[in-house]
Write an enzyme that holds these catalytic residues in place. Structure first.
Site, PDB file in Angstrom:
ATOM      1  N   GLU A   1       4.934   4.801  -1.414  1.00  0.00           N
ATOM      2  CA  GLU A   1       4.501   5.743  -0.373  1.00  0.00           C
ATOM      3  C   GLU A   1       3.236   5.290   0.353  1.00  0.00           C
ATOM      4  OE1 GLU A   1       4.479   9.589  -2.255  1.00  0.00           O
ATOM      5  OE2 GLU A   1       6.626   9.510  -2.692  1.00  0.00           O
TER       6      GLU A   1
ATOM      7  N   GLU B   1      16.016   7.682  -3.882  1.00  0.00           N
ATOM      8  CA  GLU B   1      15.721   8.948  -4.570  1.00  0.00           C
ATOM      9  C   GLU B   1      16.499  10.089  -3.922  1.00  0.00           C
ATOM     10  OE1 GLU B   1      11.510   9.698  -4.891  1.00  0.00           O
ATOM     11  OE2 GLU B   1      11.023   7.573  -5.150  1.00  0.00           O
TER      12      GLU B   1
END
Length: 749
Positions: free
Chosen positions: A523, A624
């Site tokens: 991220e 994910e």
């Protein structure tokens, strides 16, 4: 497929009998404190029984007494009861408690129900069950579920949360077997109006702005010079469309970011339909210069709650920008308003051709299936020798059945999950890749400096390797500061760099060759902890050290909201720039991770993002993926949309779900399997899609002694019925541009 599901075939009466009164009995002793504080005690504090407090202003909501956890010195202090020996493993329980707070001048605080578990190996585990915002004025209900997969030595349920010095008041705390809620039926869409714009006067063709109105005291007018074509994502969904008008809505005199045009659409929204939003937007700042790029957001106010309909970052003076997004409502609203907002005060806003229309996602999937045939299949020629050509009256019959598709479809697992043999059974039968939810993250493997814990990851890796399941390593570092453990945050620059290098050496040396992928620094579009402290070059350095330590692993970037238009921080354009900047610094990037935590997915929007990212030339993985809907049928459709979009795109090389089992996932209403092992409607849709990804063929050998078909990559079994008997063979189809020719000798019969 039947062997993978635990479908209840009982009648409603039998189903009701299944949930007996005995199962509904609480496993909590003295849940309402009618027997005083027997079986209850304080956890790090005192437990006291009251009939009233605060001069009689606080009394029990039910019954005559309530308990208080008092003299609390830490947030984890509270009231507790041990439930060891009274629960059953692999059973879902629901905790219900009536609570409030008192004292220390605290008016509102979070009260949480937590499970403390001492596992058989004497390792502690804490499971957050549920929390509620409690006040000092009223009693509130706290409710949540839990599931214990293994066979722990001890289990305690307790309440915690408020600041030290604040009492937790408890009127009752019950734990009962949670009855499975009957799934809602599939939504019925009467006259859905697919592709029809529900926004009125979106093109302001006659110079009138009605029924648009302003939020705030800004001004609406009509300008000329808007694009005549639909934005690309809308065009991808709608197909050929008449030209748009040249007019657009001009918003001036804006003194707040939220000011802009609005329109009520309450009566036009249909529940459970997925709506696509599309518009052209542009901004102007007049004679001002040096204005930074601005966010433009199309939003909905649903009973005064903000719903994101899509965002885009726009620079002053640039051309028109496409804004795309989606939404779905699942509860009947009283009022729904669409509005456009975002740029700073003083910046003029222009909106053209705003469209909101329901999407026919089934039609999209039908088109994708044709594309999949080109992208994922290969021509296969079975060439037979030893054919007895004298047996004209007995043709050689060929039956081809694919047993496994080699396309990676994986899931997230957690250490506690694998203590449940039912979980392991579903996992090993339906997935060929895995990723660990937390157990490889730095805050898990080294929560305290120098105290390494790789046992959980080792256990999970052993399970995967033993079942021929490949594993992604998630993650070596995480750039978001809130995820960094406290001892790392306290290091100075030199200490931090040494710790980073040690972390890389520890994990990549220990597991060299075992993890096929690593998310190196998770991220990076949403955090910058390491970059801020160690300089811009540290990100590329992480990739390069990792590559040197384990050259066999593909190294990934990984981030969220890339694919849905919901977050300007992580647009496909910004993600691409990040990758190019890292590569310019020499980073050994091997793949692009798109997390895929998505709501109400629309294929055209997802595909647009994939197209933009694919020009980087790296394999793309959904790392994910999860979807969420309280209606299991809609949840299954959401997942099917994402599976087919990924499978149909040539740049996507794998899909990892972020879990599948109830109470083992981070999002509610996302599971495919209920906590006690029943595959729900969404799970059945997932299994159906996987069945569609298996190729089968049947026919006879042609005059050239060949059998030709087109099939997915993976493992096959073939049965040839000949005059002399039946021949069974297996073969594997791997990726290739030319037809695969396989020779099969039948002369040995």
């Amino acid at each position: 497929m039947e062997k993978n599901t635990k479908v209840k075939l009982a009648s409603d009466a039998e189903d009701d009998k299944h949930y007996t009164n005995k199962e509904q009995d609480s496993i909590i002793l003295n849940p309402n404190f009618e027997d005083g504080l027997n079986n209850w005690n304080g956890r790090g504090c005192k437990a006291v029984l009251h009939e009233s407090m605060d001069g009689g202003r606080i009394v029990a909501l039910s019954g005559h007494v309530f308990a208080a956890a008092t003299e609390r010195k830490a947030s984890w202090n509270g009231i507790q009861q041990e439930i060891s020996g009274r629960f059953q493993r692999k059973r879902v329980y629901e905790v219900t408690s009536v609570v409030r707070i008192f004292g220390n001048n605290v008016t509102n605080a979070t009260v949480q129900a937590t499970l403390w578990v001492l596992n058989a190996n004497q390792r502690e585990q804490y499971i957050a069950i549920a929390n509620v915002q409690a006040s000092n004025k009223d009693w509130v209900e706290l409710k949540g579920k839990f599931l214990i997969h293994g066979s722990p030595s001890r289990v305690i349920v307790y309440l915690e949360g408020p600041p030290p010095g604040t009492n937790i008041l408890v009127n009752s705390l019950d734990v009962k077997h949670a009855r499975r809620t009957r799934p809602s039926p599939p939504p019925f869409y009467e006259n859905p109006g697919f592709g029809i714009n529900i926004v009125e006067n979106s093109e302001v063709r006659d110079g009138e702005t009605q029924p648009w109105f302003t939020l705030g005291n800004c001004k609406l007018s009509v300008g000329q010079g808007a694009p005549r074509t639909l934005p690309p994502m809308a065009r991808e969904t709608l197909g050929p469309h008449k030209p748009l008008g040249e007019s657009y809505i001009l918003v001036t005199n804006r003194s707040q970011t939220w000011m802009g045009p609005a329109q009520m659409i309450t009566d036009k929204i249909k529940l459970f339909l997925t709506y696509q939003i599309s518009a052209w937007v542009k901004i102007s700042a007049g004679a001002s210069s040096g204005i930074s790029p601005q966010n433009v957001n199309i939003a909905l106010s649903v009973d005064n709650q903000w719903v994101n309909g899509g965002q885009v970052e726009v620079s002053v003076g640039e051309t028109w920008h496409e804004l795309g997004g989606s939404f779905r409502l699942e509860k009947q609203p009283q009022n729904v308003m669409v509005y456009v907002q975002g740029p700073a005060a003083g910046i003029d806003l222009m909106i053209a051709g705003l469209q909101i229309f329901p999407v026919d996602r089934r039609e999209r999937i039908r088109c994708l299936k044709k594309q999949v045939d080109e992208v994922r299949k290969r021509d296969i020629i079975l060439k037979f020798s030893g054919v007895d050509e004298s047996c004209d009256l007995f043709p050689y019959i060929v039956k081809v059945k694919q047993t496994h598709n080699s396309f990676p479809v994986g899931t997230c697992i957690n250490r506690t999950d694998i203590d449940n043999e039912d979980f392991v059974d579903f996992f090993t039968k339906n997935f060929n890749w895995a990723v660990f939810g937390n157990e490889l993250k730095w805050y898990w493997t080294e929560a305290e400096r120098g105290k390494l814990n790789y046992q959980d990851a080792d256990d999970m890796l052993d399970l995967c390797i033993g079942n021929n399941i490949n594993v992604r390593g998630h993650c070596i570092f995480w750039e978001v500061e809130s995820t960094v453990q406290p001892w790392v945050r306290q290091l100075n620059k030199t200490e931090l760099m040494n710790a980073v290098q040690k972390r890389l050496t520890d994990i990549l040396t220990r597991y060299k060759g075992k993890f096929k992928h690593y998310d190196v620094n998770n991220e990076m579009l949403h955090g910058s902890f390491y970059q801020d402290r160690l300089g811009k070059g540290v990100r590329a350095l992480m990739f390069n050290i990792a590559h040197k330590l384990d050259p066999s692993a593909l190294l990934f970037v990984n981030d969220y909201h890339i694919e849905d238009g919901d977050d300007t921080r992580s647009s496909p354009e910004k993600y691409s720039r990040l990758v190019l900047e890292l590569e310019a610094q020499g980073a050994a990037i091997g793949g692009i991770g798109i997390q895929g935590h998505i709501d109400s997915p629309v294929g055209a929007i997802v595909c647009s993002a994939l197209d933009k990212i694919s020009v980087l030339g790296h394999p793309i993985w959904f790392t994910e993926l999860d979807v969420s809907s309280r209606n299991e049928f809609v949840r299954g459709e959401d997942l099917e949309v994402m599976l087919w979009e990924a499978f149909a795109h040539p740049a996507v090389e794998g899909i990892i779900l972020w879990g599948f089992w109830e109470l083992s996932m981070s999002r509610e209403n996302s599971n495919l399997v209920e906590g006690e092992g029943e595959v729900n409607k969404a799970g059945k849709r997932f299994l159906d899609v996987k069945q569609e990804w298996l190729s089968h063929s049947y026919g006879i050998i042609n005059d050239e002694s060949e059998f030709i078909f087109r099939g997915y990559l993976g493992t096959y079994a073939v049965e040839i019925c000949t005059p002399a008997g039946i021949v069974l063979k297996t073969f594997v189809v791997e990726k290739g541009e030319s037809p695969l020719v396989l020779s099969i000798d039948l002369s040995s019969l």
